[in-house]
Design an enzyme around this catalytic site. Structure first.
Site, PDB file in Angstrom:
ATOM      1  N   ARG A 147       0.674  -1.285   0.158  1.00  0.00           N
ATOM      2  CA  ARG A 147      -0.026   0.109  -0.085  1.00  0.00           C
ATOM      3  C   ARG A 147       0.693   1.336  -0.024  1.00  0.00           C
ATOM      4  O   ARG A 147       0.494   2.061  -0.741  1.00  0.00           O
ATOM      5  CB  ARG A 147      -1.225   0.143   1.251  1.00  0.00           C
ATOM      6  CG  ARG A 147      -2.092  -0.988   0.952  1.00  0.00           C
ATOM      7  CD  ARG A 147      -2.990  -0.762   2.345  1.00  0.00           C
ATOM      8  NE  ARG A 147      -4.230  -1.604   2.429  1.00  0.00           N
ATOM      9  CZ  ARG A 147      -4.932  -1.818   3.231  1.00  0.00           C
ATOM     10  NH1 ARG A 147      -4.859  -1.058   4.276  1.00  0.00           N
ATOM     11  NH2 ARG A 147      -5.961  -2.713   3.145  1.00  0.00           N
ATOM     12  N   GLU A 236      -8.661   2.479  17.967  1.00  0.00           N
ATOM     13  CA  GLU A 236      -7.769   3.125  17.470  1.00  0.00           C
ATOM     14  C   GLU A 236      -7.165   4.383  18.131  1.00  0.00           C
ATOM     15  O   GLU A 236      -6.341   5.117  17.674  1.00  0.00           O
ATOM     16  CB  GLU A 236      -8.360   3.760  16.049  1.00  0.00           C
ATOM     17  CG  GLU A 236      -7.295   4.031  14.941  1.00  0.00           C
ATOM     18  CD  GLU A 236      -7.860   4.085  13.606  1.00  0.00           C
ATOM     19  OE1 GLU A 236      -7.155   4.633  12.687  1.00  0.00           O
ATOM     20  OE2 GLU A 236      -8.995   3.405  13.307  1.00  0.00           O
TER      21      GLU A 236
END
Length: 286
Positions: A147, A236
């Site tokens: 990525r 997160e």
């Protein structure tokens, strides 16, 4: 969420909705609760033996993001103001192919909709504004490179050409596997693309990198404990700790590997915390 609502109905959990967590209460070096500002402007303090931040990451700070716009690092800032140690804030992963489109005429904008790597795995290729492939020769795996490599190459092309998107061409999949192949293999993506007035079975679609996942955040151990007593983190808002095994090339599976066990052990630990008579209960979540 259903279990939370059921617990609230029975009085086991007190919910304060429509309120903003303004600051953490700190006494004698420990976090003992949170100060909330309600929609009417009034401030209320909730005290607890354990305060848990589950406020998400900070990918929403970027102009293009696959995250909710509210993911702006508010919980990380609260923890920092309370003296918590932060880690790896520079590690932000960009997904290389996020759909850029508009349901109406005008300039294409980031939709937050991911076009999975599986599409490129099935044969889709990336093209610049002239229609030329640009990943060939830039990495041995071309469009199937990691990525971070694909995202950097797209940014290189966008800067060089002064354009805002590149083009994901999946028409070859349709040609090779037959009409309706994309709808069969990728029904969710096909529905999303069609919703923005695009037909990816007949033409390339506009994509560009967007902030996708933040690996940095509040440092914690596997029980979710931060460097400040009484303060815990989940999700997160926490630094994943995955920069060591995966570096900047976090994958979908490594995200799960980094987060499932901490969530379970955090819950187990919180349930063992005794009620020391704190006004508001044992646990306060923001």
């Amino acid at each position: 969420m259903e279990r939370v609502l059921e617990a609230a109905e029975t009085g086991r959990i007190a919910l304060t909705e429509g309120a903003l967590a303004e600051s953490l209460v700190r006494e004698a070096g420990a976090v003992t609760g949170v100060v909330l500002r309600r929609s009417d402007g009034a401030r209320v303090t909730r005290r607890a033996a354990a305060t848990v931040l589950a406020t998400g990451g900070y990918a929403g700070l970027f102009p293009g993001s696959s995250n909710h716009a509210g993911a702006r690092g508010a919980g990380i800032l609260l923890a920092a103001h309370a003296g918590a140690v932060l880690a790896d804030l520079e590690f932000v992963q960009f997904h290389p192919t996020v759909l850029h489109a508009s349901p109406r005429s005008g300039a294409a904008q980031a939709t937050g909709m991911l076009i999975s790597e599986a599409v490129r795995g099935a044969g889709a290729v990336l093209r610049d504004g002239s229609g030329a492939r640009f990943m060939v020769g830039r990495h041995p795996l071309a469009e199937l490179a990691p990525r971070d490599v694909v995202s950097r190459e797209i940014h290189r092309v966008l800067r060089a050409r002064g354009e805002s998107t590149v083009w994901l061409d999946a028409t070859g999949i349709e040609c090779e596997a037959g009409r309706g192949a994309l709808a069969r293999e990728f029904p969710g993506i096909s529905e999303t693309v069609a919703r923005f007035g695009l037909d990816w079975s007949r033409e390339p679609i506009p994509v560009a990198p967007a902030a996708h996942y933040t690996m940095g955040g509040v440092a914690s151990d596997l029980d979710g404990r931060t460097s400040v007593p009484g303060l815990f983190v989940a999700g997160e808002v926490a630094a994943t700790g995955c920069t060591a095994p995966t570096g900047s090339r976090r994958t979908r599976c490594s995200k799960g590997w980094c987060s499932v066990k901490p969530r379970r052990t955090l819950l187990s630990r919180l349930l063992r915390i005794p009620d020391r008579g704190c006004r508001g209960g044992r646990i306060c979540c923001a």
